[in-house]
Design an enzyme around this catalytic site. Structure first.
Site, PDB file in Angstrom:
ATOM      1  N   GLU A 150       0.835  -1.207   0.000  1.00  0.00           N
ATOM      2  CA  GLU A 150       0.000   0.000   0.000  1.00  0.00           C
ATOM      3  C   GLU A 150       0.869   1.255   0.000  1.00  0.00           C
ATOM      4  O   GLU A 150       0.582   2.232  -0.703  1.00  0.00           O
ATOM      5  CB  GLU A 150      -0.922  -0.029   1.219  1.00  0.00           C
ATOM      6  CG  GLU A 150      -1.862   1.161   1.321  1.00  0.00           C
ATOM      7  CD  GLU A 150      -1.367   2.210   2.293  1.00  0.00           C
ATOM      8  OE1 GLU A 150      -1.636   3.404   2.076  1.00  0.00           O
ATOM      9  OE2 GLU A 150      -0.710   1.824   3.259  1.00  0.00           O
ATOM     10  N   ASP A 155       0.610   3.763  -3.181  1.00  0.00           N
ATOM     11  CA  ASP A 155       0.208   5.151  -2.956  1.00  0.00           C
ATOM     12  C   ASP A 155       1.079   6.103  -3.768  1.00  0.00           C
ATOM     13  O   ASP A 155       0.582   7.074  -4.355  1.00  0.00           O
ATOM     14  CB  ASP A 155       0.306   5.467  -1.466  1.00  0.00           C
ATOM     15  CG  ASP A 155       0.006   6.910  -1.145  1.00  0.00           C
ATOM     16  OD1 ASP A 155      -1.143   7.348  -1.351  1.00  0.00           O
ATOM     17  OD2 ASP A 155       0.924   7.621  -0.695  1.00  0.00           O
ATOM     18  N   ASP A 195      -6.914   1.339   1.079  1.00  0.00           N
ATOM     19  CA  ASP A 195      -5.574   0.783   1.278  1.00  0.00           C
ATOM     20  C   ASP A 195      -5.313  -0.383   0.328  1.00  0.00           C
ATOM     21  O   ASP A 195      -4.236  -0.501  -0.263  1.00  0.00           O
ATOM     22  CB  ASP A 195      -5.403   0.305   2.720  1.00  0.00           C
ATOM     23  CG  ASP A 195      -5.221   1.451   3.703  1.00  0.00           C
ATOM     24  OD1 ASP A 195      -5.042   2.600   3.254  1.00  0.00           O
ATOM     25  OD2 ASP A 195      -5.261   1.192   4.922  1.00  0.00           O
ATOM     26  N   GLU A 219      -4.687   0.535  -3.316  1.00  0.00           N
ATOM     27  CA  GLU A 219      -3.316   1.019  -3.481  1.00  0.00           C
ATOM     28  C   GLU A 219      -2.318  -0.132  -3.421  1.00  0.00           C
ATOM     29  O   GLU A 219      -1.310  -0.131  -4.141  1.00  0.00           O
ATOM     30  CB  GLU A 219      -2.997   2.068  -2.420  1.00  0.00           C
ATOM     31  CG  GLU A 219      -3.739   3.374  -2.637  1.00  0.00           C
ATOM     32  CD  GLU A 219      -3.457   4.414  -1.567  1.00  0.00           C
ATOM     33  OE1 GLU A 219      -3.714   5.604  -1.827  1.00  0.00           O
ATOM     34  OE2 GLU A 219      -2.987   4.046  -0.466  1.00  0.00           O
TER      35      GLU A 219
END
EC number: 3.1.26.3
Length: 229
Positions: free
Chosen positions: A50, A54, A122, A125
């Site tokens: 994650e 991101d 989350d 990502e």
């Protein structure tokens, strides 16, 4: 294994991953990690992926906006913040059918984890991060562009989810992001009711009720927008 979670990816999930990424799976453990929540008790989960995803998402959308418009830096930043927000990531997760493939522990599932914007955001990502690890930046970038097309190109129209709309309203008005707080959980297990408060610092707060935390959050966001939007 905790909560009797399957040890590998199901055929359905393998097919879903291949369709979303546009490539066959090379290392199943990467995708298992991306889809696994810490509540399962597994030794691995999605957090590291994650973190990576991101950054891939942010760079992809930033480049996209830069090419799409000649807006000033401030406007670009506001739009970027809205497009990579937790609410937008969660909306994308629902649109692509991600909840069907997330690996949650029993308690997290009972608590409505598959409706949680935080978990959905989350994991989406983490999937981007897994695609980057498996197939490189171009593949991950292409996947993000497919998933975020409606949002970036403005095709989502008035059907925008209330939580996403509130997130974008806050970003556009240079306010802190909305904060959701569970106020009350009541009723028997088969008929739970949730009350949630949403607040934006310096603006105000509203509450909403529903049969799940997600539904209550949505109602609270709707009320907030009606009063302050």
């Amino acid at each position: 294994m905790a909560d009797n979670i399957e040890t590998g990816l199901s055929d359905d999930t393998r097919g879903w991953i291949a369709k979303q990424s546009g490539h066959d799976i090379k290392d199943e453990t990467v995708w298992l990690s991306a889809l696994t929540h810490g509540s399962t008790g597994e030794e691995f989960d999605y957090q590291r992926l994650e973190f990576l995803g991101d950054r891939v998402l942010g760079l992809t959308v930033a480049e996209w906006l830069y090419d799409l418009t000649d807006a000033a830096e401030g406007k670009l930043s506001q739009r970027l913040n809205a497009l990579v927000s937790r609410a937008t990531c969660a909306r994308v997760a629902r649109e692509i059918g991600l909840p069907d493939h997330i690996r949650l522990g029993k308690q997290a599932r009972t608590d409505g984890g598959l409706d949680s914007d935080n978990i959905l955001g989350d994991v989406v990502e983490a999937i981007i991060g897994a695609c980057f690890i498996e197939h490189g930046f171009e593949a991950a970038r292409a996947m993000v562009r497919r998933w975020w097309g409606d949002a970036v190109e403005g095709r989502a129209g008035q059907s925008k989810h209330p939580k996403s709309a509130l997130q974008e309203w806050a970003a556009g008005n240079r306010r802190k992001m909305p904060e959701y707080e569970l106020v009350e959980r009541s009723g028997p297990d088969h008929a739970l009711r949730f009350t949630v408060r949403v607040s934006i610092k310096g603006v105000g707060e509203e509450t909403g009720e529903g049969d799940s935390k997600q539904q209550a959050e949505t109602k609270a966001a709707e009320r907030f927008l009606k009063r302050h939007g």
